[in-house]
Design an enzyme around this catalytic site. Structure first.
Site: not given
Length: 668
Positions: A139, A40
C-alpha cells in the site's frame, strides 16, 4: 467511541478517520499515559473467504512479521500491539509526529528532479530492508509515507498486508499494479506504486487528478503515458521511472537494489557531464578512443561481478545502519567506496553512520566527498551542515544550509538548521527569520516554534515567546517541552501560579522531567511551600542521585528556611560530586556565614574565586565576610573587584549593593 477502552488498556481519545471497513482512532495506553498511539479497527468483510480460526492465524502471522520490522528499522512505523475483540481486529501503532507526503507531492506543483531522486532513494532504502525481510508493503502511497518532524526522515506506515487479510480490500487503485489486483503481488509491486508517486511528483498532479494516470495508457502495451506532461524531465530519470511502472511485472525492475543502482549511476553521470568543459572535449576523445579495447575487455570479464559485489555490500551496509550497527555499516560502505570510488550515495550513507557514532569530523569529510561527486545533492549539504554545527563551525554550517536552500528553496529543515547556527552566533534577527521561514513551509514544525520561542524569551519578547509555546501545545497537547518552556517564560513574567501549572503539566507528561521538578521546586520554595519544594528536589535526586545541581538547589531551599546544617550537607555533597563547582563553595560559604562561622565562610568564598576569578558574587560575599572579620583593606579590594565585574556583566542591582557597601566601609 471517545473514551471507550479497548483490550482493557487503550482509551480512545478521538476519531481520526472513518472508512467503510477501517476506522482509525487516536488513543493512549492507561499503562503509559504520556504516550499516544494510532489504533486501527478492521471490520471483518462480509462473506470473508476464510473461517475465523484461519483468519486469526493469518492475521497474527502477518502482524508479527510487521511488528518485527518496526523494531529493527527506525524508519518503519512500530506496531505496538494487535488483538481481536468481538470478532473485530485491531492494530495499535506508533503515532508519528510529522506530515504525510501528500503535503509535498500532491499539491499541483511539480517537484525538482533532485527532490524526486532524493525521495525515491530514501523510500527505496527502507523498502530494501522490508523486502529483504520477506515482506511486501502492498500500500505504497503518499499518505503512507510520513516526513518525521524530529529529524526530517521519511517513515513508512500502514502496511497493507494485515488490512487486506481481514477486510479483503486492496489499497488505493491509483497506485496498485495489475498483478496485485489479481491477487498475485510481487516485491516489485511496491516499486510500481512508488513509481506512480514519482510521476505525480514530477508532473505536479494534484490529489484529485492522480487517477488520470491509470486512464492514460497505451492501448497496445498497457504502459502509462505521462512524459508529454513535461518536456523538461531528464530522459534518463524518465527511463528509470518507466521501468518502475512497467505493466508486466516481469519487465519491471526485479529488485529495489537495481533501482537504487540506476539512480546512483544517473546522479554520477549527470555530474560527470557537467564537469567537463565542452571546448576541451576533443582533448579527452583521443584518450577515450585509445582505451576502448582495454576497457571493453575489463568490463567483459570483471564488470558484472564488480557490480554485484558493490550492490550486495551497499545493501548490507544500509541494513546494518538501519539496525543501529553503525560501526559495521561503516566497514561495509568503506568496501563499497573502494570498489566504486564515484559512489556518492555510499559516501552519504557512511557519513550518516559516522554522525550516529559521534565522529562529526569524518561525517563532514564524507558529506564533502558526496558533494564533490554530486554538487546538486541538497541532502549532502544539509548533512554537512549538521556535522559542522556539531563541530562548532557555525559559519560553515550556515554556508551549507544556505546552499541546501538554494537547491531546494522549500526545505523547512535547512532553514531550521541555519536558524540554530545563527542563534549560536548571536545573529538573533536572522535566526528568528529562519525559524519563521521553516514554520511558513511546515506550519506544524514544533521544533521551530520551540527554538523561536526560546530565542524570543532571551530577547525579552515574552508575550511573543508564549504565543510560540501556545502554538506547539495546540499542535501537540502532549509536548512536555512546550509546557516547560512556557513555564519558564511565565516565571519571568512573575506569573508564578501559571508557571506552576505549566511545570506540573510537563511533569504529568514526562514523570522524569528533571528540569521541570527543579523549577517547580524553586517556585514552591519562593512561595514558602517548604514541603512541596522539598518533595520536588527529593524526586529529582531519586531519578539522578549524582546530579550536582539538585543538591545545590535543595541546599539553597533549606538555607532559605534556616536549615543551615542541611544546606551545608547538600553543598558538601555537591562539592564531592564536582570539586570545581564554584557555586557550591559560594553557597556553602553563605550557610557558614549565616551560622556565624565567618572563618569557614571566608575559606569557601576564597575557594570559589580560585575556581572562577570572574565570580563577582563570591568577591562581594567575601567582602562582607572580611568586613565582619575587621579586614578592612581586604574587604575594600573585594568590593572594588565585585563592582568591576558587576559593571561588566550588567548586573545593576548587585552593582548598587557592592557600591553601597564600599561607600559605607570607606566612610568609617
Amino acid at each position: 467511541m471517545d473514551g471507550q477502552i479497548l483490550d482493557t488498556r487503550y482509551q480512545i481519545l478521538k476519531v481520526l478517520s472513518v472508512e467503510e471497513v477501517v476506522q482509525t482512532y487516536l488513543a493512549e495506553d492507561s499503562n503509559l499515559p504520556d504516550q499516544q498511539f494510532v489504533v486501527k479497527q478492521l471490520h471483518l468483510a462480509k462473506n470473508h473467504p476464510q473461517d475465523l480460526t484461519i483468519l486469526r492465524r493469518l492475521f497474527t502471522d502477518e502482524a508479527t512479521a510487521i511488528a518485527k520490522l518496526g523494531k529493527e528499522h527506525d524508519q518503519i512505523q512500530k506496531l505496538v500491539a494487535y488483538f481481536e475483540e468481538n470478532e473485530e481486529f485491531y492494530l495499535v501503532q506508533e503515532f508519528i509526529f510529522g506530515n504525510p507526503l501528500t503535503e509535498e507531492v500532491l499539491l499541483g506543483t511539480p517537484l525538482e528532479e533532485d527532490q524526486v531522486i532524493n525521495l525515491l532513494s530514501e523510500v527505496l532504502e527502507i523498502l530494501l530492508f522490508v523486502h529483504n525481510s520477506g515482506v511486501i508493503h502492498l500500500d505504497i502511497k503518499p499518505a503512507n509515507i510520513i516526513r518525521r518532524e524530529s529529524d526530517n526522515k521519511l517513515v513508512l506506515v500502514d502496511f497493507g498486508a494485515v488490512q487486506e487479510i481481514v477486510t479483503t480490500i486492496v489499497g488505493n487503485l491509483e497506485y496498485i499494479p495489475v498483478e496485485q489486483l489479481h491477487g498475485n503481488p510481487q516485491y516489485n509491486s511496491d516499486i510500481y506504486a512508488l513509481g506512480i508517486v514519482a510521476i505525480a511528483a514530477l508532473i505536479g498532479l494534484p490529489a484529485n487528478e492522480i487517477s488520470r494516470l491509470q486512464s492514460q495508457k497505451n492501448v497496445l502495451t498497457g504502459e502509462i503515458v505521462w512524459r508529454n506532461h513535461s518536456t523538461k524531465i531528464n530522459k534518463n530519470l524518465a527511463k528509470i521511472i518507466d521501468k518502475m511502472v512497467r505493466f508486466d511485472y516481469r519487465k519491471r525492475y526485479q529488485s529495489v537494489t537495481e533501482v537504487l543502482h540506476d539512480l546512483q549511476q544517473l546522479t554520477n553521470h549527470e555530474y560527470e557531464v557537467k564537469k567537463y568543459n565542452p571546448k576541451k572535449l576533443w582533448l579527452v576523445t583521443a584518450g577515450i578512443a585509445s582505451c576502448i579495447t582495454f576497457s571493453l575487455a575489463t568490463w567483459f570479464f570483471q564488470s558484472p561481478k564488480f557490480v554485484d559485489n558493490t550492490q550486495q555490500l551497499f545493501q548490507e551496509g544500509v541494513n546494518k545502519y538501519n539496525q543501529g550497527n553503525y560501526k559495521e555499516a561503516v566497514d561495509d560502505l568503506t568496501q563499497v567506496i573502494k570498489l566504486e570510488p564515484q559512489n556518492s550515495l555510499a559516501y552519504n550513507r557512511r557519513g550518516d553512520a559516522f554522525y550516529r557514532l559521534g565522529d562529526y569530523q569524518k561525517s563532514q569529510t564524507d558529506s564533502s566527498q558526496a558533494i564533490t561527486l554530486n554538487p546538486q545533492d541538497a541532502n549532502a549539504y544539509y548533512d554537512r551542515g549538521f556535522s559542522s554545527y556539531e563541530l562548532g563551525k557555525y559559519k560553515e554550517a550556515i554556508a551549507d544550509y544556505t546552499q541546501a536552500i538554494k537547491l531546494n528553496s522549500q526545505n523547512a529543515y535547512a532553514y531550521y538548521g541555519r536558524g540554530l547556527a545563527n542563534a549560536q552566533l548571536q545573529e538573533h534577527k536572522k535566526a528568528i527569520e529562519d525559524f519563521s521561514k521553516a514554520i511558513a513551509f511546515q506550519p506544524k514544525y514544533t521544533d521551530a516554534y520551540l527554538q523561536r520561542g526560546i530565542l524570543r524569551r532571551r530577547l525579552k519578547l515574552k508575550q511573543a515567546a508564549i504565543k510560540d509555546f501556545n502554538a506547539i501545545i495546540e499542535i501537540n497537547p502532549n509536548d512536555a517541552k512546550a509546557y516547560f518552556q512556557r513555564g519558564l517564560t511565565q516565571s519571568l513574567n512573575q506569573q508564578k501560579a501559571a508557571a506552576l501549572n505549566d511545570y506540573t503539566n510537563a511533569i504529568n507528561l514526562n514523570p522524569k522531567y528533571i528540569e521541570a521538578y527543579l523549577n517547580r521546586g524553586d517556585i514552591y520554595s519562593e512561595l514558602g511551600n517548604q514541603v512541596e519544594a522539598t518533595i520536588d528536589y527529593n524526586t529529582v535526586l531519586q531519578i539522578n542521585p549524582k546530579l550536582t545541581t539538585a543538591y545545590i538547589r535543595r541546599g539553597t531551599h533549606l538555607l532559605s528556611f534556616g536549615d543551615y546544617r542541611g544546606a551545608i550537607k547538600d553543598y558538601t555533597q555537591a562539592i564531592k560530586l564536582e570539586p570545581n563547582n564554584a557555586a557550591a563553595y559560594n553557597n556553602r560559604g553563605n550557610a557558614y556565614l549565616d551560622m556565624g562561622n565567618k572563618k569557614a565562610a571566608n575559606q569557601d568564598y576564597t575557594k570559589a574565586i580560585a575556581i572562577d576569578s570572574n565570580y563577582g558574587l563570591a568577591y562581594y560575599n567575601r567582602g562582607i565576610t572580611r568586613a565582619k572579620l575587621r579586614n578592612k583593606q581586604g574587604a575594600i579590594a573585594d568590593f572594588q573587584q565585585a563592582i568591576k565585574l558587576f559593571r561588566k556583566s550588567g548586573e545593576r542591582n548587585s552593582l548598587q549593593d557592592a557600591q553601597r557597601e564600599l561607600n559605607l566601609l570607606q566612610n568609617r
